[in-house]
Design a protein around this motif. Structure first.
Motif, PDB file in Angstrom:
ATOM      1  N   GLU A 135       0.828  -1.210   0.000  1.00 20.81           N
ATOM      2  CA  GLU A 135       0.000   0.000   0.000  1.00 20.81           C
ATOM      3  C   GLU A 135       0.860   1.256   0.000  1.00 20.81           C
ATOM      4  OE1 GLU A 135      -3.631   1.955   2.665  1.00 20.81           O
ATOM      5  OE2 GLU A 135      -3.131  -0.176   2.859  1.00 20.81           O
ATOM      6  N   LEU A 136       2.038   1.170   0.607  1.00 21.04           N
ATOM      7  CA  LEU A 136       2.960   2.308   0.656  1.00 21.04           C
ATOM      8  C   LEU A 136       3.938   2.305  -0.521  1.00 21.04           C
ATOM      9  CD1 LEU A 136       3.829   2.315   4.466  1.00 21.04           C
ATOM     10  CD2 LEU A 136       2.444   4.014   3.247  1.00 21.04           C
ATOM     11  N   GLY A 137       3.868   1.290  -1.382  1.00 22.03           N
ATOM     12  CA  GLY A 137       4.798   1.188  -2.499  1.00 22.03           C
ATOM     13  C   GLY A 137       6.181   0.743  -2.076  1.00 22.03           C
ATOM     14  N   LEU A 138       6.246  -0.072  -1.017  1.00 23.71           N
ATOM     15  CA  LEU A 138       7.526  -0.492  -0.461  1.00 23.71           C
ATOM     16  C   LEU A 138       7.755  -1.989  -0.663  1.00 23.71           C
ATOM     17  CD1 LEU A 138       7.292   1.485   2.901  1.00 23.71           C
ATOM     18  CD2 LEU A 138       8.347   2.210   0.749  1.00 23.71           C
ATOM     19  N   ASP A 139       9.004  -2.409  -0.516  1.00 26.38           N
ATOM     20  CA  ASP A 139       9.385  -3.812  -0.655  1.00 26.38           C
ATOM     21  C   ASP A 139       9.739  -4.408   0.700  1.00 26.38           C
ATOM     22  OD1 ASP A 139       9.014  -3.645  -3.352  1.00 26.38           O
ATOM     23  OD2 ASP A 139      11.148  -3.545  -3.862  1.00 26.38           O
ATOM     24  N   VAL A 140       9.572  -5.713   0.818  1.00 26.53           N
ATOM     25  CA  VAL A 140       9.888  -6.449   2.041  1.00 26.53           C
ATOM     26  C   VAL A 140      10.995  -7.455   1.742  1.00 26.53           C
ATOM     27  CG1 VAL A 140       9.009  -8.024   3.806  1.00 26.53           C
ATOM     28  CG2 VAL A 140       7.527  -6.227   2.883  1.00 26.53           C
ATOM     29  N   ILE A 141      12.056  -7.441   2.547  1.00 24.81           N
ATOM     30  CA  ILE A 141      13.127  -8.426   2.424  1.00 24.81           C
ATOM     31  C   ILE A 141      13.270  -9.157   3.755  1.00 24.81           C
ATOM     32  CG2 ILE A 141      15.592  -8.802   2.048  1.00 24.81           C
ATOM     33  CD1 ILE A 141      15.637  -6.461   0.192  1.00 24.81           C
ATOM     34  N   VAL A 142      13.195 -10.474   3.701  1.00 23.44           N
ATOM     35  CA  VAL A 142      13.328 -11.322   4.888  1.00 23.44           C
ATOM     36  C   VAL A 142      14.685 -12.012   4.825  1.00 23.44           C
ATOM     37  CG1 VAL A 142      12.345 -13.273   6.160  1.00 23.44           C
ATOM     38  CG2 VAL A 142      10.841 -11.705   4.920  1.00 23.44           C
ATOM     39  N   SER A 143      15.390 -12.106   5.958  1.00 25.05           N
ATOM     40  CA  SER A 143      16.689 -12.786   5.961  1.00 25.05           C
ATOM     41  C   SER A 143      16.995 -13.378   7.319  1.00 25.05           C
ATOM     42  CB  SER A 143      17.803 -11.812   5.544  1.00 25.05           C
ATOM     43  OG  SER A 143      17.912 -10.746   6.460  1.00 25.05           O
ATOM     44  N   ALA A 144      17.865 -14.398   7.276  1.00 24.65           N
ATOM     45  CA  ALA A 144      18.407 -15.050   8.483  1.00 24.65           C
ATOM     46  C   ALA A 144      17.323 -15.643   9.375  1.00 24.65           C
ATOM     47  CB  ALA A 144      19.280 -14.091   9.280  1.00 24.65           C
ATOM     48  N   GLY A 145      16.113 -15.798   8.862  1.00 26.55           N
ATOM     49  CA  GLY A 145      15.033 -16.402   9.628  1.00 26.55           C
ATOM     50  C   GLY A 145      14.524 -15.569  10.778  1.00 26.55           C
TER      51      GLY A 145
END
Length: 237
Positions: A135-145
């Motif tokens: 909704e904000l035009g942003l990306d999500v990055i998940v790492s290292a659990g």
């Protein structure tokens, strides 16, 4: 010329002590090798490394998972790349407002710019998080659990590195990237030659398994980078 664009924790700062000293010696004694730090750390967390007489000083620093890019000597923003990133960021207050309703998130209390970083646990509502970010035009990055980074849309380590390399006119064949966690994946998606160092996250190894430009080292951290130098034929060490 050779340009090494490397993650820090677990990569340039990782490995056995003798391998670290060997790599640092190679980098410090060969002015034809340029170094770019590419890290999830904020710039304030990188600055103490610049005073270490052993760790090679970088020519450029990409930090905040790609959201900040500065000259390694002057620490001034690299323009126009930094302004383009700034234009995609709505501000931390707005992001935190959207994310505070997501269960299972806890804000990381570390220096950061143009990103919001959180710890997450099994209670996290990932669907809600991703919808709020979208909704904000942003990306999500998940790492290292356990880590989640909310970044300006389209911004990641690989995006900023590629912009920098194009601006500097560095030939693709003279670039090696190195990393060990999932937030380094975008580095390997640039198409540059890359080294996934030993001890890397399984999800990163799996995501890069079929990429011909990526070498999977057995040694951790600096030892893995040295293996990569040998594999790609840049240096005989």
């Amino acid at each position: 010329m050779l340009l090494l664009a490397t993650d820090l924790d677990g990569t340039l700062l990782g490995g056995h002590e003798d391998e670290k000293l060997k790599l640092y010696k190679i980098l410090n004694e060969n002015p034809g090798i340029k170094v770019v730090f590419v890290t999830g750390r904020g710039l304030d967390s990188v600055k103490p490394l610049l005073d270490d007489p052993i760790i090679p000083n970088p020519d450029f620093i990409i930090c905040d998972v790609g959201a900040t890019v500065v000259d390694g000597r002057t620490l001034k923003p690299v323009e126009p790349i930094q302004s383009e990133i700034n234009d995609r960021w709505p501000g931390a207050l707005k992001v935190d407002l959207y994310m505070k309703e997501v269960p299972g998130l806890r804000k990381q209390l570390v220096p950061m710019e143009r990103r919001c970083s959180y710890y997450y646990d099994e209670a996290v509502d990932m669907k809600m998080l991703e919808e709020n970010a979208k909704e904000l035009g942003l990306d999500v990055i998940v790492s290292a659990g356990k880590f989640i980074d909310i970044l300006p849309g389209g911004i990641n380590k690989g995006f900023t590195l590629r912009k920098l390399m194009e601006m500097l006119n560095v030939p693709e064949g003279e670039i090696i990237v190195a990393g060990d966690t999932l937030n380094d994946l975008s580095l390997f998606q640039t198409g540059y030659n890359g080294v996934v160092v030993g001890g890397a996250e399984d999800v990163l190894k799996e995501a890069t398994a079929d990429q011909k430009s990526v070498f999977h080292a057995t040694s951790n951290g600096c030892g893995g980078i040295i293996e990569g130098f040998r594999f790609f034929g840049h240096l005989e060490y």
